[in-house]
Structures are given as structure tokens and as C-alpha cells.
Design a protein around this motif. Structure first.
Motif, PDB file in Angstrom:
ATOM      1  N   ALA A 106       1.346  -1.169   0.006  1.00 50.79           N
ATOM      2  CA  ALA A 106      -0.065   0.092   0.821  1.00 50.79           C
ATOM      3  C   ALA A 106       0.999   1.455  -0.063  1.00 50.79           C
ATOM      4  O   ALA A 106       0.820   2.423  -0.895  1.00 50.79           O
ATOM      5  N   VAL A 107       2.348   1.132   0.131  1.00 52.79           N
ATOM      6  CA  VAL A 107       2.449   2.208   0.653  1.00 52.79           C
ATOM      7  C   VAL A 107       3.607   3.159  -0.309  1.00 52.79           C
ATOM      8  O   VAL A 107       3.724   3.519  -0.904  1.00 52.79           O
ATOM      9  N   GLN A 108       3.831   1.453  -1.033  1.00 51.71           N
ATOM     10  CA  GLN A 108       4.836   1.166  -2.880  1.00 51.71           C
ATOM     11  C   GLN A 108       3.415   2.204  -3.709  1.00 51.71           C
ATOM     12  O   GLN A 108       3.969   2.897  -4.559  1.00 51.71           O
ATOM     13  N   HIS A 109       1.960   1.832  -3.463  1.00 51.49           N
ATOM     14  CA  HIS A 109       0.989   1.820  -4.245  1.00 51.49           C
ATOM     15  C   HIS A 109       0.387   3.724  -4.643  1.00 51.49           C
ATOM     16  O   HIS A 109       0.709   4.413  -5.822  1.00 51.49           O
ATOM     17  N   ALA A 110       0.718   4.536  -3.043  1.00 53.07           N
ATOM     18  CA  ALA A 110       0.726   5.735  -2.563  1.00 53.07           C
ATOM     19  C   ALA A 110       1.546   6.574  -2.742  1.00 53.07           C
ATOM     20  O   ALA A 110       1.892   7.180  -3.484  1.00 53.07           O
ATOM     21  N   MET A 111       3.310   6.080  -2.461  1.00 51.02           N
ATOM     22  CA  MET A 111       4.596   6.318  -3.594  1.00 51.02           C
ATOM     23  C   MET A 111       3.826   6.720  -5.407  1.00 51.02           C
ATOM     24  O   MET A 111       4.301   7.795  -5.076  1.00 51.02           O
ATOM     25  N   ARG A 112       3.620   6.252  -5.848  1.00 55.68           N
ATOM     26  CA  ARG A 112       3.623   5.713  -6.857  1.00 55.68           C
ATOM     27  C   ARG A 112       2.737   6.521  -6.957  1.00 55.68           C
ATOM     28  O   ARG A 112       2.675   8.258  -8.220  1.00 55.68           O
ATOM     29  N   LEU A 113       1.177   6.760  -6.584  1.00 54.45           N
ATOM     30  CA  LEU A 113       0.145   7.282  -7.279  1.00 54.45           C
ATOM     31  C   LEU A 113       0.582   9.510  -6.777  1.00 54.45           C
ATOM     32  O   LEU A 113       0.248   9.812  -7.716  1.00 54.45           O
ATOM     33  N   LEU A 114       1.605   9.328  -6.171  1.00 55.22           N
ATOM     34  CA  LEU A 114       1.414  10.855  -5.742  1.00 55.22           C
ATOM     35  C   LEU A 114       2.787  10.803  -6.493  1.00 55.22           C
ATOM     36  O   LEU A 114       2.513  12.575  -7.082  1.00 55.22           O
ATOM     37  N   GLU A 115       3.874   9.871  -7.074  1.00 61.23           N
ATOM     38  CA  GLU A 115       4.361  10.524  -8.380  1.00 61.23           C
ATOM     39  C   GLU A 115       4.230  10.948  -9.022  1.00 61.23           C
ATOM     40  O   GLU A 115       4.826  11.553 -10.671  1.00 61.23           O
ATOM     41  N   ALA A 116       2.965  10.059  -9.472  1.00 62.61           N
ATOM     42  CA  ALA A 116       2.392   9.850 -11.184  1.00 62.61           C
ATOM     43  C   ALA A 116       1.585  11.340 -10.805  1.00 62.61           C
ATOM     44  O   ALA A 116       1.190  11.723 -11.947  1.00 62.61           O
ATOM     45  N   ASP A 117       1.279  12.252 -10.200  1.00 62.18           N
ATOM     46  CA  ASP A 117       0.370  13.268 -10.199  1.00 62.18           C
ATOM     47  C   ASP A 117       0.401  13.891  -9.328  1.00 62.18           C
ATOM     48  O   ASP A 117       0.217  14.242  -8.267  1.00 62.18           O
ATOM     49  N   LEU A 118       1.481  14.982  -9.391  1.00 62.55           N
ATOM     50  CA  LEU A 118       1.762  16.385  -8.039  1.00 62.55           C
ATOM     51  C   LEU A 118       0.649  16.930  -8.294  1.00 62.55           C
ATOM     52  O   LEU A 118       0.445  17.687  -7.763  1.00 62.55           O
ATOM     53  N   GLY A 121      -5.146  16.790  -6.024  1.00 63.05           N
ATOM     54  CA  GLY A 121      -5.324  17.867  -4.521  1.00 63.05           C
ATOM     55  C   GLY A 121      -5.316  16.546  -3.652  1.00 63.05           C
ATOM     56  O   GLY A 121      -6.459  16.094  -3.344  1.00 63.05           O
ATOM     57  N   TRP A 122      -4.937  16.552  -3.341  1.00 58.90           N
ATOM     58  CA  TRP A 122      -3.706  15.213  -3.007  1.00 58.90           C
ATOM     59  C   TRP A 122      -4.228  15.769  -1.088  1.00 58.90           C
ATOM     60  O   TRP A 122      -3.899  16.561  -1.082  1.00 58.90           O
ATOM     61  N   THR A 123      -5.422  14.960  -0.792  1.00 54.73           N
ATOM     62  CA  THR A 123      -5.345  14.846   1.128  1.00 54.73           C
ATOM     63  C   THR A 123      -5.040  13.867   1.398  1.00 54.73           C
ATOM     64  O   THR A 123      -5.027  12.667   0.593  1.00 54.73           O
ATOM     65  N   ARG A 144       7.135   4.891   8.644  1.00 53.48           N
ATOM     66  CA  ARG A 144       8.234   3.269   9.413  1.00 53.48           C
ATOM     67  C   ARG A 144       9.105   3.321   7.613  1.00 53.48           C
ATOM     68  O   ARG A 144      10.017   3.193   7.893  1.00 53.48           O
ATOM     69  N   THR A 145       8.253   3.117   6.780  1.00 56.64           N
ATOM     70  CA  THR A 145       9.026   3.346   5.547  1.00 56.64           C
ATOM     71  C   THR A 145      10.224   4.459   4.685  1.00 56.64           C
ATOM     72  O   THR A 145      11.080   4.190   4.325  1.00 56.64           O
ATOM     73  N   ALA A 146       8.912   5.299   4.686  1.00 57.02           N
ATOM     74  CA  ALA A 146       9.947   6.558   4.341  1.00 57.02           C
ATOM     75  C   ALA A 146      10.296   7.507   5.360  1.00 57.02           C
ATOM     76  O   ALA A 146      11.451   8.881   4.998  1.00 57.02           O
ATOM     77  N   SER A 147      10.720   7.461   6.371  1.00 54.40           N
ATOM     78  CA  SER A 147      10.412   8.162   7.895  1.00 54.40           C
ATOM     79  C   SER A 147      10.233   9.787   7.592  1.00 54.40           C
ATOM     80  O   SER A 147       9.968  11.067   8.404  1.00 54.40           O
ATOM     81  N   VAL A 148       9.196  10.038   6.470  1.00 52.73           N
ATOM     82  CA  VAL A 148       7.691  11.092   6.778  1.00 52.73           C
ATOM     83  C   VAL A 148       6.981  10.680   6.751  1.00 52.73           C
ATOM     84  O   VAL A 148       6.292   9.664   6.378  1.00 52.73           O
ATOM     85  N   SER A 149       5.584  11.979   6.807  1.00 55.32           N
ATOM     86  CA  SER A 149       4.603  11.526   6.455  1.00 55.32           C
ATOM     87  C   SER A 149       3.855  11.488   4.588  1.00 55.32           C
ATOM     88  O   SER A 149       5.208  12.034   4.385  1.00 55.32           O
ATOM     89  N   PRO A 150       3.017  10.759   4.461  1.00 53.86           N
ATOM     90  CA  PRO A 150       2.481  11.170   2.950  1.00 53.86           C
ATOM     91  C   PRO A 150       2.325  12.584   2.337  1.00 53.86           C
ATOM     92  O   PRO A 150       3.526  12.328   1.261  1.00 53.86           O
ATOM     93  N   ILE A 151       2.062  13.165   3.223  1.00 47.56           N
ATOM     94  CA  ILE A 151       1.801  14.690   2.337  1.00 47.56           C
ATOM     95  C   ILE A 151       3.166  15.151   2.742  1.00 47.56           C
ATOM     96  O   ILE A 151       3.413  15.795   1.430  1.00 47.56           O
ATOM     97  N   TRP A 182       0.938  23.448  -6.631  1.00 41.42           N
ATOM     98  CA  TRP A 182       1.160  24.438  -6.033  1.00 41.42           C
ATOM     99  C   TRP A 182       0.694  25.720  -6.403  1.00 41.42           C
ATOM    100  O   TRP A 182       1.551  27.328  -7.354  1.00 41.42           O
ATOM    101  N   PRO A 183      -0.692  25.596  -7.107  1.00 41.13           N
ATOM    102  CA  PRO A 183      -1.016  26.888  -7.785  1.00 41.13           C
ATOM    103  C   PRO A 183      -0.982  28.961  -7.033  1.00 41.13           C
ATOM    104  O   PRO A 183      -0.844  29.304  -7.614  1.00 41.13           O
ATOM    105  N   ASP A 184      -0.654  28.451  -5.963  1.00 37.74           N
ATOM    106  CA  ASP A 184      -1.133  30.003  -5.414  1.00 37.74           C
ATOM    107  C   ASP A 184       0.827  30.461  -4.793  1.00 37.74           C
ATOM    108  O   ASP A 184       0.781  29.349  -4.450  1.00 37.74           O
ATOM    109  N   PRO A 185       1.065  31.450  -5.767  1.00 35.57           N
ATOM    110  CA  PRO A 185       2.497  31.971  -5.754  1.00 35.57           C
ATOM    111  C   PRO A 185       2.873  31.951  -4.388  1.00 35.57           C
ATOM    112  O   PRO A 185       3.960  31.725  -4.022  1.00 35.57           O
ATOM    113  N   SER A 186       2.690  32.170  -3.338  1.00 33.98           N
ATOM    114  CA  SER A 186       2.706  32.672  -2.641  1.00 33.98           C
ATOM    115  C   SER A 186       3.471  31.465  -1.464  1.00 33.98           C
ATOM    116  O   SER A 186       4.407  31.119  -0.357  1.00 33.98           O
TER     117      SER A 186
END
Length: 217
Positions: A106-118, A121-123, A144-151, A182-186
């Protein structure tokens, strides 16, 4: 900027591990990878250039790069480097988290989903639903795998992709922000600065390679 893909390096993507010994006799232009790289200098000297700045290398020096990070070499003199390449599926081995082996599917799948479409509007809730896990459980597995949260992982991907676009294109900074989600420049500037310690403008001024002017006498 050239990006080296996993398919360019790994003969079998089911076992994304490879190594090679390189003799480098000329400058290596800035480039990035879709995988981890560990470079050990066997002989010679060079200057390693990356988002972290310039660093002089000699025998025994080690360079570790995450997927998406750009780097290059200049002032190479008799440089011999042994490179080890590791696919993102072996992230757990590098982070030292858990027992050796691939991350949870599931972590592999989540990583690939994030990498495939930055730009999606991921939450946390949306990502957890996409991999059929409860949000809290996904955070625990992912951390546990990446030492950071998904976001946090997503923000790192966006920052590193933005860094590449700042160097390899003439696109306006606002456009780059939109392209990485990141559509908002600020907001884009704040997130980028939080990752690299520099504003996008300063990053581009500092790290973009200088292209020689062929028209100069």
C-alpha cells in the motif's frame, strides 16, 4: 536537464539494484535520476555540484542522492566513481526503518500515485481511500518506510520537481508552481523555501548552469 529513468538502469525492474564503475574525464552536466544513487569516489578529484552547493571530492568521498535530486560534476581530474543505484522500492533499506525488504504494498502504491500526479488535490483522506487503508494506519506505515508522512513526501516531490523546472526551463515561477501542484504563488514560495532554504528566484539564480555565449569573441 536530462532525467535518467529506472528503465535506463535496471535490467529487471522487479529487482531495481545495479552498480557500475565510471571513469569520468570531462564535466558531467546537471541531471537527475528516478532512483537513489550512492556514488563513491575511488580515485581522482572533482567538484560535485547540487542543490546543496559545490563540494570538492577526492578518493573516499561519498555522495548520496534521492530520486529527483539533480547533480553534476565539474573540474574532473582522473575521476573514477563507483555508483550504486537503488529503485524506490528499496527505500526501507536506505532509511533503516523496519526489516530489510520492500515497503508495504500500500505504501508503494501510495508513493507511485503521488509521483504520477503531483497536481492532483491530494489530501491524506483521498490518498488513504485510493490505497484502501484508514488514514492513520497509512501514516504509520508510510512513516515507517519513508521516515516522513505522505503529505511531507508529496511536498518534497513537488519541491524537487519545481527545482528541476527552475533549472531546465525559462518558465515563470508561478507557472512552475501550478505544474507541481502549488497554484498559489505565495504558498509555492513558502513551501519551496521550507525545503531548500531559498526562494525559487534565488534558487534559479544560484544553481542554473551558465550557458556559454558562442557569439562572444
Amino acid at each position: 536537464m536530462h532525467k535518467i529513468l529506472s528503465s535506463d538502469v535496471f535490467g529487471d525492474l522487479r529487482l531495481p539494484v545495479a552498480e557500475e564503475l565510471l571513469e569520468v574525464n570531462a564535466d558531467v552536466a546537471p541531471h537527475s535520476h528516478a532512483f537513489f544513487e550512492i556514488a563513491v569516489v575511488v580515485a581522482g578529484t572533482a567538484v560535485h555540484v547540487s542543490a546543496d552547493g559545490s563540494r570538492e571530492l577526492s578518493a573516499g568521498a561519498v555522495v548520496v542522492l534521492r530520486p529527483g535530486q539533480w547533480h553534476g560534476y565539474s573540474e574532473c581530474s582522473g575521476l573514477v566513481v563507483r555508483n550504486a543505484y537503488l529503485g524506490t522500492d528499496v527505500f526501507g533499506l536506505l532509511s533503516g526503518a523496519g526489516t530489510p525488504g520492500a515497503p508495504h504494498p500500500a505504501v508503494q502504491h501510495a508513493m507511485r500515485l503521488l509521483e504520477a500526479d503531483l497536481t492532483a488535490g491530494w489530501t491524506l483522506d483521498r490518498l488513504a481511500a485510493a490505497v484502501n487503508l484508514a488514514p492513520g494506519y497509512l501514516v504509520r506505515l508510510f512513516s515507517r518506510t519513508a521516515s516522513v508522512s505522505p503529505i511531507a513526501y508529496l511536498n518534497r516531490l513537488r519541491a524537487e520537481r519545481a527545482a528541476g523546472l527552475l533549472i531546465e526551463t525559462e518558465l515563470p515561477i508561478a507557472t512552475i508552481g501550478t505544474l507541481v501542484g502549488w497554484p498559489d504563488p505565495s504558498h509555492a514560495t513558502r513551501r519551496f523555501r521550507a525545503h531548500f532554504g531559498l526562494s525559487p528566484t534565488r534558487y534559479r539564480e544560484t544553481f542554473r548552469p551558465v550557458v556559454p555565449d558562442d557569439s562572444a569573441p
